[in-house]
Each structure stands twice: as C-alpha cells, then as structure tokens.
Write an enzyme that holds these catalytic residues in place. Structure first.
Site, short mmCIF file in Angstrom:
data_model
loop_
_atom_site.label_atom_id
_atom_site.label_comp_id
_atom_site.label_asym_id
_atom_site.label_seq_id
_atom_site.Cartn_x
_atom_site.Cartn_y
_atom_site.Cartn_z
CE LYS A 1 -22.11 -32.72 -49.46
NZ LYS A 1 -23.06 -31.88 -50.17
CD GLU B 1 -25.36 -31.79 -59.02
OE1 GLU B 1 -25.71 -32.61 -58.16
OE2 GLU B 1 -24.17 -31.49 -59.23
CE1 TYR C 1 -19.94 -29.12 -49.94
CE2 TYR C 1 -21.58 -29.38 -48.22
CZ TYR C 1 -21.26 -29.10 -49.53
OH TYR C 1 -22.24 -28.82 -50.44
CG LEU D 1 -22.52 -34.72 -54.59
CD1 LEU D 1 -21.00 -34.61 -54.45
CD2 LEU D 1 -23.20 -34.04 -53.42
#
Ligand SMILES: Cc1ncc(COP(=O)(O)O)c(C=O)c1O
Length: 282
Positions: free
Chosen positions: A147, A179, A32, A203
């Site tokens: 993702k 993250e 996505y 990411l």
C-alpha cells in the site's frame, strides 16, 4: 479543527510542518493505511495493522513505533473523529535526511503522519440504484500488494472516473481484471462469486476479505482466481469493496448494463450481512 499525529505529537492538522526533504514528498518513499471508524469504533484495526506491517517490511521502512504504539495513535484519533462515520489516514515515510539521494539514507527516522476526516458513506438510496464503472488499462507496477503512497496511476484512473461521472475505474492487465483505482472487484455468475486472487497484482483489501468471509458464511460459493475481462463484461453482478466505499453494487460498465441493470440478489445478501457489522448507512 482536525487533530493530527505527527512524529510523536498531537496538534491541529494545519499546524503540522513537514520538511521539503521528506522522502515521502521527494520520492513517494512511504506506505499508508486507511481505517474506517463507525461511531468511534475502528473497524478491523488488527487487519489494517497487519497490512501496514507487511507494507513496511516490503519496503524496509522501520516506523520506529511498535504495533501497540501505532494502534494507540489510531485509537487516540478515533476518540475525536467525526461521527457517525470517519476515516483515519496514516502514512509512514522513510523520513527526511539532510540530502536528497535515491538509495536509503544512512540515518533518518521515519516520519509518521495521521489524521481523521469524515466518511460520507454511500447511502441506501444510492445503493438501491447502483453505481457505474469505466475501464482502463492497468499501468501500475508489479507490487500492487504494497500500500504505497506512490499513487499516480491510481490518481489518473480516479480522475477518469470523475470525468466520466462514475464511481470508479476498473483496471485491466493482460486481459484480466485487477482492481479499481482504490477498491477491489467481485463478479457473480450463476450464483457463484469470483474475485481476483490477492497476489502482487492487487492490494489485498480488508473489505475484500470481509466480503469473502461473509459470502462464505452465507453458503455462497466464492473463488479467488484470475478473472477475465470477458467474465466482467458478462457478469450477472459486479460489486466493489473498499474501506470508504464499503460494498457497492455496480449496475453499468462502460455505459452497458451489468446483468439486469439493477443491484443483484447475491450482493443484497452479503450487503445485509455487512450492515450487520457496521450498521446501515443513512
Ligand atoms: C488499489 C486499492 N485496492 C483496493 C483497496 C481496498 O482496500 P481496503 O478494503 O482495505 O480499503 C484500496 C483502498 O484504498 C486500494 O487503494
């Protein structure tokens, strides 16, 4: 009414009907993107399309639409997206074959769903006070650069933040900062900025790249490297970046003050430059 794009057709979102055999539903077999829209203008569309192409290639999904056609979907939805700020979500799954089976189906067309929704920007007053984080072990797989819509560890991390009443959960793997559930992390020490290198462990956030570029343009030294948990806890400043949280200052981590306990001067300079691109929030 929220307008949606679903496999070639635009309709109200609540009229979209999706097969129970869709591999997104059964296997989280899809990827996505989320873009921000400011006053009808999509922010960094090319970078998001590049990353979508990388995610699709990594999991070998052919979306059945070329880049221009995917861009056209985003642009069409941006026209009627809420103002002043919105997001557009797009997911591409490996489609809905006749039978459930783990390996790729011999024939199935990708399913593409996209729709816009309001973006409630973190306001100026909140930013003046700063935000809090909690920490948790990073229990995700080792292709966090994709993702993927398989987000259960991120859902759990986000829920931990919600229950703690804080903005985000920062995840730690092998003593290193990776993250947050849905944002990237920056630390500042003695005027130098560091952020984890964008490899398979995180990411490669679009706003991460923007923050790096803006800081460098301001002459602020930025290192992309491993960041130890100890550095996070000893940082003068912590920021997080994402399409929806933009560039947010963190003033508490697991209940302890970060630096002075107030948003720091390095964050303020980069944030001003960011607002120069997208406009100041209310
Ligand atoms: C795990 C993760 N890291 C970082 C980000 C930030 O990426 P971007 O700045 O492109 O929104 C996101 C965004 O959803 C994310 O899910």
């Amino acid at each position: 009414m929220t307008l949606a794009y679903w496999n070639g057709t635009y309709s109200p979102l609540d009229e979209v009907r999706i097969s129970p055999l869709d591999r997104g539903f059964l296997f989280a077999d899809g990827v996505y993107e989320v873009v921000a829209v400011y006053d009808g203008q999509i922010f960094e569309l090319d970078a998001h399309l590049d990353r979508l192409a990388r995610s699709l290639a990594a999991v070998r999904i052919d979306p059945g639409l070329d880049r221009a056609a995917l861009a056209a979907v985003f642009l069409r939805l941006a026209e009627t997206a809420p103002r002043p700020a919105a997001t557009i979500y797009m997911q591409v799954t490996r489609g809905a074959p006749a039978q459930r089976s783990h390996a790729f189906p011999a024939s199935a067309q990708a399913s593409i769903l996209a729709f816009a929704g309001p973006l409630k920007r973190l306001g100026r007053a909140q930013q003046k006070d700063g935000f809090a984080l909690v920490s948790a072990p990073d229990i995700r797989w080792l292709r966090c650069d994709i993702k993927s819509i398989a987000l259960l560890p991120s859902v759990l991390a986000a829920q931990q933040a919600a229950e703690a009443g804080v903005l985000e959960t920062v995840m730690i793997r092998d003593g290193l900062v990776s993250e947050c559930a849905a944002s990237n992390v920056f630390v500042v020490k003695d005027g130098r900025v560091a952020t984890p290198v964008a490899d398979h462990r995180i990411l490669d956030g679009i706003n991460r790249r923007i923050a790096i570029r803006l800081a460098m343009e301001l002459g602020i030294p930025v290192e992309q490297r491993d960041v130890a948990e100890a550095e996070l806890r000893a940082a003068d400043e912590i920021w997080i970046t994402s399409t929806t949280k933009e560039l947010a200052p963190i003033v508490r981590l697991d209940g302890a003050a970060v630096g002075s306990g107030r948003p720091g001067p390095v964050w303020r300079r980069v944030r001003e430059a960011f607002d120069g691109l997208v406009g100041e929030p209310a």
